[in-house]
Design a protein around this motif. Structure first.
Motif, PDB file in Angstrom:
ATOM      1  N   CYS A 106      44.885  40.113  47.153  1.00 17.52           N
ATOM      2  CA  CYS A 106      44.759  39.103  46.092  1.00 17.52           C
ATOM      3  C   CYS A 106      44.117  39.721  44.850  1.00 17.52           C
ATOM      4  CB  CYS A 106      43.940  37.909  46.589  1.00 17.52           C
ATOM      5  SG  CYS A 106      44.841  36.917  47.800  1.00 17.52           S
ATOM      6  N   GLU A 107      43.131  40.599  45.076  1.00 18.51           N
ATOM      7  CA  GLU A 107      42.519  41.286  43.925  1.00 18.51           C
ATOM      8  C   GLU A 107      43.557  42.158  43.217  1.00 18.51           C
ATOM      9  OE1 GLU A 107      39.191  43.421  45.542  1.00 18.51           O
ATOM     10  OE2 GLU A 107      38.231  41.538  46.139  1.00 18.51           O
ATOM     11  N   GLN A 110      45.807  39.963  41.184  1.00 17.77           N
ATOM     12  CA  GLN A 110      45.106  39.494  39.976  1.00 17.77           C
ATOM     13  C   GLN A 110      44.959  40.619  38.951  1.00 17.77           C
ATOM     14  OE1 GLN A 110      41.716  37.889  42.077  1.00 17.77           O
ATOM     15  NE2 GLN A 110      42.261  35.798  41.460  1.00 17.77           N
ATOM     16  N   ARG A 113      48.122  40.817  37.045  1.00 18.35           N
ATOM     17  CA  ARG A 113      48.783  39.519  36.819  1.00 18.35           C
ATOM     18  C   ARG A 113      49.619  39.479  35.542  1.00 18.35           C
ATOM     19  NH1 ARG A 113      43.457  38.458  36.816  1.00 18.35           N
ATOM     20  NH2 ARG A 113      42.432  38.298  34.806  1.00 18.35           N
ATOM     21  N   HIS A 155      43.109  31.915  45.418  1.00 16.53           N
ATOM     22  CA  HIS A 155      42.862  32.847  44.305  1.00 16.53           C
ATOM     23  C   HIS A 155      43.634  32.441  43.046  1.00 16.53           C
ATOM     24  CE1 HIS A 155      41.298  35.335  47.573  1.00 16.53           C
ATOM     25  NE2 HIS A 155      40.675  36.047  46.651  1.00 16.53           N
ATOM     26  N   ILE A 157      46.847  32.357  42.595  1.00 15.99           N
ATOM     27  CA  ILE A 157      48.000  33.239  42.354  1.00 15.99           C
ATOM     28  C   ILE A 157      49.271  32.489  42.729  1.00 15.99           C
ATOM     29  CG2 ILE A 157      49.126  35.413  43.019  1.00 15.99           C
ATOM     30  CD1 ILE A 157      46.193  36.320  43.852  1.00 15.99           C
TER      31      ILE A 157
END
Ligand code: SF4
Length: 387
Positions: A106-107, A110, A113, A155, A157
């Motif tokens: 997820c990091e 991001q 992104r 998150h 996303i």
């Protein structure tokens, strides 16, 4: 679109996967310098469009660590922005089964992104998903896929969802649609794929022309569900794209979807060993391996052994273009739907009918004609209703 197979390895053994089980157990990865070599040559040959999508697909991309993609993305962006030529607007797409998503991923999503899109493959509720999307022990992967989607939502996303429709889905359209509608706030859009091969992954398709009514009913039910869910806004790409093609077909200068969809170099695939194919996104060099006499299917060559320029100037590509052209001309002469057809059935025509210039296949009936009819009649009925 440039489709890169970072690795053929996959943690799942979905029964309908296009890749063979043996290849999905191979753990080799595409070397980062190969990505640089391919992208540089595409750029030098001035083949980059204004907008380019680089897709990691064919195998589970998240089998490789995020650092691999950090390096690959940074390399491509650096090459894109070097002094030679105008840079393209590049988006990096990941198509994942979502089961390996964790906080680290997820990091990563991001971090990128601004230039990253995510697609998640999930077939809907557990009873539809688990029988076919299984791990190597034969256990369903729904729990892990949902956990991955939940983590993305936590998150913030967003992702698009892609679901395979099987005979079982036809019997549960409401449950199928509601599963994705419940996640509408997390999704950019939704797309369903009619299962083309047998549930056991065999070469025979899992439906026949006799099933037309069942699919027509499914499409009409999905259209009604999508309309009644307007307030939740779950865009269904199958319907928006079909409607777009119907409208374009009636324009004074109809678009040539049929030819454009599979125009050479619109999509370029590079597998983890460097084999290059074109025409269809994700086309494997293993498919129809003996058709052009070299045991390498529709591969144009290997980027580690020859330049892209040499491949594009070769006789093999010329033969393939000639074959695809035969298919398109025959379709234009014989099919009432050709102006609205997205194309992409040339090899199916060869496999099912025995020749490129052979017209309608079972997929044409179910994927194109039945869907087009359902969308056209649904919209006509809406237009006839009083405002
Ligand atoms: S025959 Fe099939 S591929 Fe050809 S235009 Fe018609 S629907 Fe499309």
């Amino acid at each position: 679109m440039i489709v890169l197979q970072g690795t053929p390895l996959c943690n799942l053994n979905c029964t309908y996967c296009d890749l063979s089980p043996a290849s999905r157990k191979l753990s080799h990865r595409m070397p980062i310098p190969m990505i640089g070599k391919l992208f540089s040559q595409i750029k030098q040959l001035e083949l980059l469009a204004d907008e380019v999508s680089i897709v990691w697909h064919s195998g589970e991309p998240l089998s490789l660590p995020p650092e691999y993609y950090d390096e690959a993305i940074n390399l491509v962006l650096a090459l894109n922005n070097d002094d030679a030529g105008t840079p393209a607007r590049i988006t990096f797409d990941f198509q994942t089964n979502a089961t390996l998503i964790d906080h680290k991923w997820c990091e990563f999503f991001q971090r990128h992104r601004d230039h990253l899109r995510l697609g998640v493959s999930c077939d809907g509720p557990r009873e539809l998903h688990d029988p076919l999307r299984v791990n190597w022990s034969g256990r369903g992967s729904h729990t892990q896929a949902v956990r991955g989607m939940d983590l993305l939502a936590e998150h913030g996303i967003k992702f698009n969802a892609i679901a395979v429709v099987t005979a079982e889905t036809l019997a549960q359209p409401q449950e199928f649609f509601d599963f994705f509608l419940d996640r509408a706030d997390d999704l950019t859009d939704f797309h369903f794929n009619i299962l083309a091969n047998h549930a056991d992954g065999g070469p025979t398709i899992g439906y026949s022309r006799n099933d037309t009514r069942k699919y027509s009913e499914f499409y009409r039910t999905m259209l009604s569900l999508a309309q009644s869910a307007k307030g939740r806004n779950l865009p269904v790409r199958n319907f928006s794209q079909t409607l777009g093609r119907i409208r374009a077909a009636t324009a004074p200068q109809p678009a040539e979807f049929l030819r454009a969809g599979t125009a050479p170099l619109r999509q370029l695939n590079c597998d983890a060993r460097g084999e290059i194919t074109t025409f269809y996104a994700g086309l494997s060099a293993e498919f129809l391996a003996d058709h052009y006499g070299d045991g390498k299917g529709l591969s144009l060559g290997n980027i580690e052994e020859q330049t892209l320029a040499k491949m594009l100037g070769g006789h093999k590509l010329e033969r393939m273009m000639d074959d695809f052209g035969k298919s398109h001309r025959h379709c234009a002469q014989t099919c009432d739907y050709h102006a609205m057809c997205p194309g992409g059935f040339e090899l199916t025509q060869l496999v099912e009918n025995g020749a490129f210039a052979s017209g309608e296949t079972t997929e044409c009936v179910i994927h194109v004609k039945t869907l087009t009819d359902a969308v056209a009649s649904f919209v006509s009925a809406q237009l006839r209703q009083p405002a």
